[in-house]
Design a protein around this motif. Structure first.
Motif, PDB file in Angstrom:
ATOM      1  N   PHE A 114       0.819  -1.213   0.000  1.00 28.00           N
ATOM      2  CA  PHE A 114       0.000   0.000   0.000  1.00 28.00           C
ATOM      3  C   PHE A 114       0.853   1.264   0.000  1.00 28.00           C
ATOM      4  O   PHE A 114       0.326   2.367   0.165  1.00 28.00           O
ATOM      5  CB  PHE A 114      -0.910   0.029   1.237  1.00 28.00           C
ATOM      6  N   GLY A 115       2.154   1.119  -0.185  1.00 22.46           N
ATOM      7  CA  GLY A 115       3.037   2.270  -0.074  1.00 22.46           C
ATOM      8  C   GLY A 115       3.227   2.647   1.388  1.00 22.46           C
ATOM      9  O   GLY A 115       2.828   1.929   2.304  1.00 22.46           O
ATOM     10  N   THR A 116       3.828   3.804   1.612  1.00 25.00           N
ATOM     11  CA  THR A 116       4.004   4.306   2.968  1.00 25.00           C
ATOM     12  C   THR A 116       4.275   5.802   2.888  1.00 25.00           C
ATOM     13  O   THR A 116       4.482   6.348   1.807  1.00 25.00           O
ATOM     14  CB  THR A 116       5.161   3.567   3.692  1.00 25.00           C
ATOM     15  N   GLY A 117       4.267   6.471   4.022  1.00 20.01           N
ATOM     16  CA  GLY A 117       4.482   7.909   4.019  1.00 20.01           C
ATOM     17  C   GLY A 117       3.232   8.678   3.649  1.00 20.01           C
ATOM     18  O   GLY A 117       2.118   8.145   3.687  1.00 20.01           O
ATOM     19  N   ILE A 118       3.402   9.923   3.247  1.00 20.04           N
ATOM     20  CA  ILE A 118       2.244  10.792   3.005  1.00 20.04           C
ATOM     21  C   ILE A 118       1.416  10.357   1.808  1.00 20.04           C
ATOM     22  O   ILE A 118       0.263  10.757   1.685  1.00 20.04           O
ATOM     23  CB  ILE A 118       2.664  12.269   2.832  1.00 20.04           C
ATOM     24  N   HIS A 119       1.987   9.542   0.921  1.00 20.25           N
ATOM     25  CA  HIS A 119       1.244   9.072  -0.240  1.00 20.25           C
ATOM     26  C   HIS A 119       0.811   7.614  -0.099  1.00 20.25           C
ATOM     27  O   HIS A 119       0.421   6.982  -1.081  1.00 20.25           O
ATOM     28  CB  HIS A 119       2.074   9.239  -1.518  1.00 20.25           C
ATOM     29  N   GLY A 120       0.881   7.052   1.116  1.00 21.34           N
ATOM     30  CA  GLY A 120       0.363   5.706   1.318  1.00 21.34           C
ATOM     31  C   GLY A 120      -1.090   5.632   0.883  1.00 21.34           C
ATOM     32  O   GLY A 120      -1.844   6.607   0.989  1.00 21.34           O
ATOM     33  N   CYS A 121      -1.501   4.498   0.364  1.00 19.22           N
ATOM     34  CA  CYS A 121      -2.836   4.336  -0.226  1.00 19.22           C
ATOM     35  C   CYS A 121      -3.933   4.832   0.716  1.00 19.22           C
ATOM     36  O   CYS A 121      -4.107   4.310   1.817  1.00 19.22           O
ATOM     37  CB  CYS A 121      -3.074   2.872  -0.563  1.00 19.22           C
ATOM     38  N   VAL A 122      -4.680   5.833   0.267  1.00 17.80           N
ATOM     39  CA  VAL A 122      -5.711   6.422   1.108  1.00 17.80           C
ATOM     40  C   VAL A 122      -6.908   5.487   1.275  1.00 17.80           C
ATOM     41  O   VAL A 122      -7.676   5.606   2.230  1.00 17.80           O
ATOM     42  CB  VAL A 122      -6.152   7.787   0.533  1.00 17.80           C
ATOM     43  N   GLY A 123      -7.053   4.529   0.368  1.00 18.93           N
ATOM     44  CA  GLY A 123      -8.174   3.600   0.441  1.00 18.93           C
ATOM     45  C   GLY A 123      -7.829   2.261   1.054  1.00 18.93           C
ATOM     46  O   GLY A 123      -8.611   1.313   0.940  1.00 18.93           O
ATOM     47  N   GLN A 124      -6.695   2.174   1.739  1.00 16.32           N
ATOM     48  CA  GLN A 124      -6.259   0.865   2.224  1.00 16.32           C
ATOM     49  C   GLN A 124      -7.194   0.268   3.276  1.00 16.32           C
ATOM     50  O   GLN A 124      -7.364  -0.954   3.332  1.00 16.32           O
ATOM     51  CB  GLN A 124      -4.821   0.934   2.738  1.00 16.32           C
ATOM     52  N   MET A 125      -7.819   1.109   4.109  1.00 15.57           N
ATOM     53  CA  MET A 125      -8.768   0.552   5.084  1.00 15.57           C
ATOM     54  C   MET A 125      -9.969  -0.070   4.376  1.00 15.57           C
ATOM     55  O   MET A 125     -10.469  -1.121   4.794  1.00 15.57           O
ATOM     56  CB  MET A 125      -9.225   1.634   6.063  1.00 15.57           C
ATOM     57  N   MET A 126     -10.423   0.568   3.310  1.00 13.87           N
ATOM     58  CA  MET A 126     -11.533   0.025   2.539  1.00 13.87           C
ATOM     59  C   MET A 126     -11.138  -1.293   1.879  1.00 13.87           C
ATOM     60  O   MET A 126     -11.877  -2.291   1.929  1.00 13.87           O
ATOM     61  CB  MET A 126     -11.979   1.027   1.476  1.00 13.87           C
ATOM     62  N   ALA A 127      -9.956  -1.334   1.274  1.00 14.98           N
ATOM     63  CA  ALA A 127      -9.496  -2.558   0.624  1.00 14.98           C
ATOM     64  C   ALA A 127      -9.356  -3.690   1.625  1.00 14.98           C
ATOM     65  O   ALA A 127      -9.729  -4.841   1.352  1.00 14.98           O
ATOM     66  CB  ALA A 127      -8.165  -2.300  -0.079  1.00 14.98           C
ATOM     67  N   ARG A 128      -8.820  -3.376   2.797  1.00 14.55           N
ATOM     68  CA  ARG A 128      -8.659  -4.405   3.830  1.00 14.55           C
ATOM     69  C   ARG A 128     -10.019  -4.931   4.300  1.00 14.55           C
ATOM     70  O   ARG A 128     -10.187  -6.125   4.531  1.00 14.55           O
ATOM     71  CB  ARG A 128      -7.860  -3.829   4.996  1.00 14.55           C
ATOM     72  N   MET A 129     -10.964  -4.032   4.447  1.00  7.99           N
ATOM     73  CA  MET A 129     -12.292  -4.472   4.873  1.00  7.99           C
ATOM     74  C   MET A 129     -12.932  -5.348   3.800  1.00  7.99           C
ATOM     75  O   MET A 129     -13.513  -6.414   4.111  1.00  7.99           O
ATOM     76  CB  MET A 129     -13.176  -3.259   5.174  1.00  7.99           C
ATOM     77  N   GLU A 130     -12.874  -4.937   2.532  1.00  9.44           N
ATOM     78  CA  GLU A 130     -13.422  -5.754   1.446  1.00  9.44           C
ATOM     79  C   GLU A 130     -12.839  -7.151   1.463  1.00  9.44           C
ATOM     80  O   GLU A 130     -13.566  -8.158   1.400  1.00  9.44           O
ATOM     81  CB  GLU A 130     -13.106  -5.107   0.096  1.00  9.44           C
ATOM     82  N   ALA A 131     -11.508  -7.208   1.531  1.00 11.12           N
ATOM     83  CA  ALA A 131     -10.830  -8.495   1.467  1.00 11.12           C
ATOM     84  C   ALA A 131     -11.139  -9.353   2.682  1.00 11.12           C
ATOM     85  O   ALA A 131     -11.317 -10.575   2.565  1.00 11.12           O
ATOM     86  CB  ALA A 131      -9.328  -8.275   1.342  1.00 11.12           C
TER      87      ALA A 131
END
Length: 400
Positions: A342-359
């Protein structure tokens, strides 16, 4: 014209990341790149590649030296025309990036994700049960069907025209690489998709109550323009579907090929989130991301000149033996914290919580509904300049 001294002395490899051969055997390329040098110069494309964990993390975090606003593919979009307008969040730097990041973080907050979870879980049970009903199934298609329904519904996209979503996203990712045959074919297949996306981005085309309308609420509050809101809605179309699909494909393949992991998940469905995280580390669905040097930077004995591209190989970094023990092994007992899918730092994926919940919802349904799962044929890889996944992934399963 001779190459600059920094390039003439740089390490190179005789491999092409965008060739069909690499796409069919990506881990061989990743390992060769990572173990050749900290920074590798690819003269055919005029770009730097790095696949070592510490170096990738450094580039991600040093957003002042390595900017995103020149594009995150191999093209410097400040000096060459791109096929679409740049993203207002993915291809921006502070301070412009900060405002849009704050808005999307709010739109996709933990509270919002929790509110959506019950419906996503219900849909996961329905889709998994239907997809596995015949015993033998295509896991690639099953992994496609779930995100293609639940995320567009949550955003408020129209039911009509969704056949354009994957061609548009495919073009977006193919365009991150060279203008090769994969890009040209994607452009042909997405000929009508750009018009659909331009229509779907509008407030009037979105269902009230969805995430898209929430974004337009910031227009009503005077924080952003209508055009900005449409561009933020576009990020769901261009970055929020394919990567989740391919992440689920890798998770299903891992479970089918690793009986110990499958037995653990089947016995304890609460391991669904951990299964997804290890699948992302094991096989990053979006293996590359680019930055552009904003000034001359010394890395690992090489000088990256201002304006040059650095492509971070996240898949290689996620299997770096300097960071992970037995990195080729899929292991649910592993601590996956720090993987870079998901990357890291200020450009880490902003939708990662959504993706994790879906999965998590999807894999929970698999764990609770399925008794046995195993491969049923050779996978067929999906060829992409910028993504990794499968066209077909034959499997066999029995339901409980």
């Amino acid at each position: 014209m001779s190459e600059p001294t920094s390039h003439a002395s740089a390490e190179t490899i005789g491999l092409d990341p965008f060739s069909p051969e690499t796409m069919d055997d990506p881990h061989a390329f990743d390992a060769r790149l990572r173990e050749t040098a900290e920074m590798v110069w690819l003269p055919d494309y005029g770009i730097w590649f790095t696949g070592r964990y510490d170096t990738v993390e450094r580039v991600f975090r040093d957003y002042e030296a390595f900017e995103s606003s020149a594009g995150t593919g191999i093209t410097n979009t400040k000096t060459a025309e791109n096929w679409r307008k740049p993203s207002v969040i993915l291809e921006q730097d502070p301070p412009t990036h900060t405002k849009y990041r704050r808005i999307m973080t709010s739109v996709l907050s933990q509270r919002v994700v929790r509110r959506l979870t019950e419906d996503f879980q219900r849909r996961a049970y329905e889709i998994v049960a239907a997809g596995l009903g015949s015993g033998e199934f295509d896991a690639a298609e099953l992994a496609r069907s779930y995100p293609l329904q639940v995320l567009p519904d949550a955003v408020g996209f129209s039911p009509e025209g969704r056949e354009h979503l994957l061609p548009y996203a495919n073009l977006n990712f193919q365009a991150m690489g060279p203008r090769n045959e994969l890009y040209r074919r994607a452009a042909e297949e997405a000929e009508d998709a750009a018009a659909f996306v331009g229509w779907q981005m509008r407030r009037e085309a979105l269902t009230p109550g969805g995430l898209g309308h929430t974004i337009y609420g910031y227009v009503d509050d005077g924080e952003i323009s209508e055009e900005d809101a449409g561009m933020l809605v576009r990020t769901f179309l261009s970055a929020g579907i394919d990567t989740t699909i391919f992440g689920l494909q890798f998770a299903l393949r891992a479970l089918a090929e690793h009986p110990r992991a499958w037995a653990a998940l089947r016995g304890d469905p609460s391991l669904a989130r951990k299964t997804f995280e290890e699948a992302l580390r094991w096989n990053a669905p979006s293996p590359y991301i680019g930055r552009t040097a904003a000034r001359d930077v010394e890395i690992g004995g090489s000088t990256v000149r201002r304006g040059e591209k650095v492509i971070m190989n996240l898949a290689a970094a996620n299997r770096d033996p300097r960071r992970w023990d037995a990195p080729e092994r899929f292991d649910l007992e592993r601590d996956t914290a720090g993987h870079l899918a998901f990357g890291t730092g200020i450009h880490g994926c902003v939708g990662q919580m959504m993706a994790r919940m879906e999965a998590t919802c999807f894999l929970t349904a698999v764990a609770e509904l399925v008794d046995t799962i195993e491969p049923a044929g050779e996978p067929v890889r999906f060829h992409s300049n910028w993504l990794r996944g499968y066209e077909r992934l034959p499997m066999r399963a029995t339901l409980r």
